[in-house]
Design a protein around this motif. Structure first.
Motif, PDB file in Angstrom:
ATOM      1  N   ALA A  60      11.401 -39.429  -6.762  1.00  0.00           N
ATOM      2  CA  ALA A  60      12.311 -38.462  -6.128  1.00  0.00           C
ATOM      3  C   ALA A  60      12.647 -37.322  -7.080  1.00  0.00           C
ATOM      4  O   ALA A  60      12.643 -36.145  -6.678  1.00  0.00           O
ATOM      5  CB  ALA A  60      13.580 -39.173  -5.666  1.00  0.00           C
ATOM      6  N   ILE A  61      12.905 -37.640  -8.330  1.00  0.00           N
ATOM      7  CA  ILE A  61      13.207 -36.601  -9.330  1.00  0.00           C
ATOM      8  C   ILE A  61      11.995 -35.687  -9.508  1.00  0.00           C
ATOM      9  O   ILE A  61      12.111 -34.467  -9.518  1.00  0.00           O
ATOM     10  CB  ILE A  61      13.617 -37.233 -10.677  1.00  0.00           C
ATOM     11  CG1 ILE A  61      14.991 -37.901 -10.543  1.00  0.00           C
ATOM     12  CG2 ILE A  61      13.634 -36.186 -11.793  1.00  0.00           C
ATOM     13  CD1 ILE A  61      15.362 -38.786 -11.717  1.00  0.00           C
ATOM     14  N   GLY A  62      10.810 -36.290  -9.635  1.00  0.00           N
ATOM     15  CA  GLY A  62       9.589 -35.519  -9.818  1.00  0.00           C
ATOM     16  C   GLY A  62       9.312 -34.590  -8.654  1.00  0.00           C
ATOM     17  O   GLY A  62       9.000 -33.404  -8.847  1.00  0.00           O
ATOM     18  N   LYS A  63       9.431 -35.115  -7.430  1.00  0.00           N
ATOM     19  CA  LYS A  63       9.200 -34.271  -6.254  1.00  0.00           C
ATOM     20  C   LYS A  63      10.218 -33.142  -6.195  1.00  0.00           C
ATOM     21  O   LYS A  63       9.889 -32.025  -5.833  1.00  0.00           O
ATOM     22  CB  LYS A  63       9.281 -35.110  -4.981  1.00  0.00           C
ATOM     23  CG  LYS A  63       8.051 -35.910  -4.690  1.00  0.00           C
ATOM     24  CD  LYS A  63       8.169 -36.633  -3.366  1.00  0.00           C
ATOM     25  CE  LYS A  63       6.913 -37.411  -3.075  1.00  0.00           C
ATOM     26  NZ  LYS A  63       7.025 -38.172  -1.816  1.00  0.00           N
ATOM     27  N   GLY A  64      11.435 -33.466  -6.578  1.00  0.00           N
ATOM     28  CA  GLY A  64      12.482 -32.448  -6.545  1.00  0.00           C
ATOM     29  C   GLY A  64      12.171 -31.275  -7.443  1.00  0.00           C
ATOM     30  O   GLY A  64      12.186 -30.130  -7.004  1.00  0.00           O
ATOM     31  N   PHE A  65      11.846 -31.546  -8.703  1.00  0.00           N
ATOM     32  CA  PHE A  65      11.629 -30.406  -9.598  1.00  0.00           C
ATOM     33  C   PHE A  65      10.274 -29.753  -9.376  1.00  0.00           C
ATOM     34  O   PHE A  65      10.098 -28.578  -9.680  1.00  0.00           O
ATOM     35  CB  PHE A  65      11.919 -30.753 -11.067  1.00  0.00           C
ATOM     36  CG  PHE A  65      10.807 -31.355 -11.861  1.00  0.00           C
ATOM     37  CD1 PHE A  65       9.858 -30.568 -12.460  1.00  0.00           C
ATOM     38  CD2 PHE A  65      10.741 -32.733 -12.048  1.00  0.00           C
ATOM     39  CE1 PHE A  65       8.838 -31.117 -13.213  1.00  0.00           C
ATOM     40  CE2 PHE A  65       9.727 -33.285 -12.803  1.00  0.00           C
ATOM     41  CZ  PHE A  65       8.776 -32.473 -13.383  1.00  0.00           C
ATOM     42  N   LEU A  66       9.318 -30.456  -8.774  1.00  0.00           N
ATOM     43  CA  LEU A  66       8.038 -29.811  -8.467  1.00  0.00           C
ATOM     44  C   LEU A  66       8.125 -28.932  -7.227  1.00  0.00           C
ATOM     45  O   LEU A  66       7.457 -27.910  -7.134  1.00  0.00           O
ATOM     46  CB  LEU A  66       6.943 -30.865  -8.257  1.00  0.00           C
ATOM     47  CG  LEU A  66       6.336 -31.465  -9.502  1.00  0.00           C
ATOM     48  CD1 LEU A  66       5.374 -32.595  -9.134  1.00  0.00           C
ATOM     49  CD2 LEU A  66       5.623 -30.426 -10.337  1.00  0.00           C
ATOM     50  N   ASN A  67       8.939 -29.339  -6.257  1.00  0.00           N
ATOM     51  CA  ASN A  67       8.981 -28.630  -4.983  1.00  0.00           C
ATOM     52  C   ASN A  67      10.161 -27.678  -4.837  1.00  0.00           C
ATOM     53  O   ASN A  67      10.131 -26.791  -3.995  1.00  0.00           O
ATOM     54  CB  ASN A  67       9.005 -29.632  -3.824  1.00  0.00           C
ATOM     55  CG  ASN A  67       7.739 -30.456  -3.765  1.00  0.00           C
ATOM     56  OD1 ASN A  67       6.697 -30.052  -4.245  1.00  0.00           O
ATOM     57  ND2 ASN A  67       7.830 -31.635  -3.185  1.00  0.00           N
ATOM     58  N   GLU A  68      11.189 -27.877  -5.638  1.00  0.00           N
ATOM     59  CA  GLU A  68      12.396 -27.064  -5.497  1.00  0.00           C
ATOM     60  C   GLU A  68      12.119 -25.601  -5.825  1.00  0.00           C
ATOM     61  O   GLU A  68      11.586 -25.268  -6.871  1.00  0.00           O
ATOM     62  CB  GLU A  68      13.478 -27.601  -6.433  1.00  0.00           C
ATOM     63  CG  GLU A  68      14.839 -26.983  -6.196  1.00  0.00           C
ATOM     64  CD  GLU A  68      15.901 -27.636  -7.055  1.00  0.00           C
ATOM     65  OE1 GLU A  68      16.549 -26.905  -7.809  1.00  0.00           O
ATOM     66  OE2 GLU A  68      16.040 -28.877  -6.979  1.00  0.00           O
TER      67      GLU A  68
END
Length: 191
Positions: free
Chosen positions: A118-126
């Motif tokens: 979730a953290i990874g997707k957040g900073f990659l997609n945000e």
């Protein structure tokens, strides 16, 4: 910590031996269990420790000013390769631990892994620029396809280069190969 990480990496949680860990570390079993109640606590401590090192390396070097999803994913993949070469033992341990299926630690690892993803997707997609996508494209599905392609490419390359010193890796060649895939995806998804 190095001895334990090596033992868990080679044998997984279930088959790892605390006797081997203490012998290789030249400490007594009592000293090990003074700090860790049991093998499970040691394993989970090491996993958290290793993930924090990887996460801090990525966050320290990741440029979130980049808004293009393809450039961002390429950047994250290159950081992953760099970490593999800088911390091969940690990377190997986290890879083995991520896939651990021992009932004793599996549920706790799954919780940790969901949080990491979730953290990874957040900073990659945000904050990515979605205006570049074609109007008839489901952006979330496109992002999934982009993610799967880049992750697959990166994992394949990391397996190839895991025993090669970082300075001997031809990063330009890797970038060219990845850009071939990215250009195909861009033609499919971008205006």
């Amino acid at each position: 910590m190095n001895s334990a990480m090596k033992e868990f990496s080679q044998k997984g949680f279930k088959n790892a031996s605390t006797d081997v860990i203490v012998n290789n570390a030249s400490i007594s079993k009592g000293a090990l269990f003074y700090y860790f109640k049991n093998k499970k606590e040691l394993f989970l401590f090491l996993y958290d420790y290793a993930i924090n090192i990887i996460k801090n390396e990525i966050l320290m070097k990741f440029n979130d000013d980049e808004k293009d999803i393809f450039a961002r994913r390429l950047q994250a993949s290159m950081l992953k390769i760099e970490i593999l070469n800088k911390y091969p033992e940690i990377y190997q341990f986290t890879t083995v631990a991520y896939m651990e299926d021992s009932a004793e630690v599996k549920s706790e690892l799954e919780i940790r892994n969901r949080e990491i993803i979730a953290i990874g997707k957040g900073f990659l997609n945000e904050g990515i620029d979605t205006s570049k996508f074609k109007e008839d494209i489901d952006i979330n599905s496109a992002i999934d396809i982009i993610t799967w392609t880049i992750d697959g490419f990166t994992n394949k390359q990391m397996e190839k280069i895991k025993n090669i010193p970082f300075e001997k890796i031809n990063l330009n060649e890797l970038l060219e190969q990845m850009n071939t895939y990215l250009e195909m995806l861009k033609k499919s998804f971008y205006k």
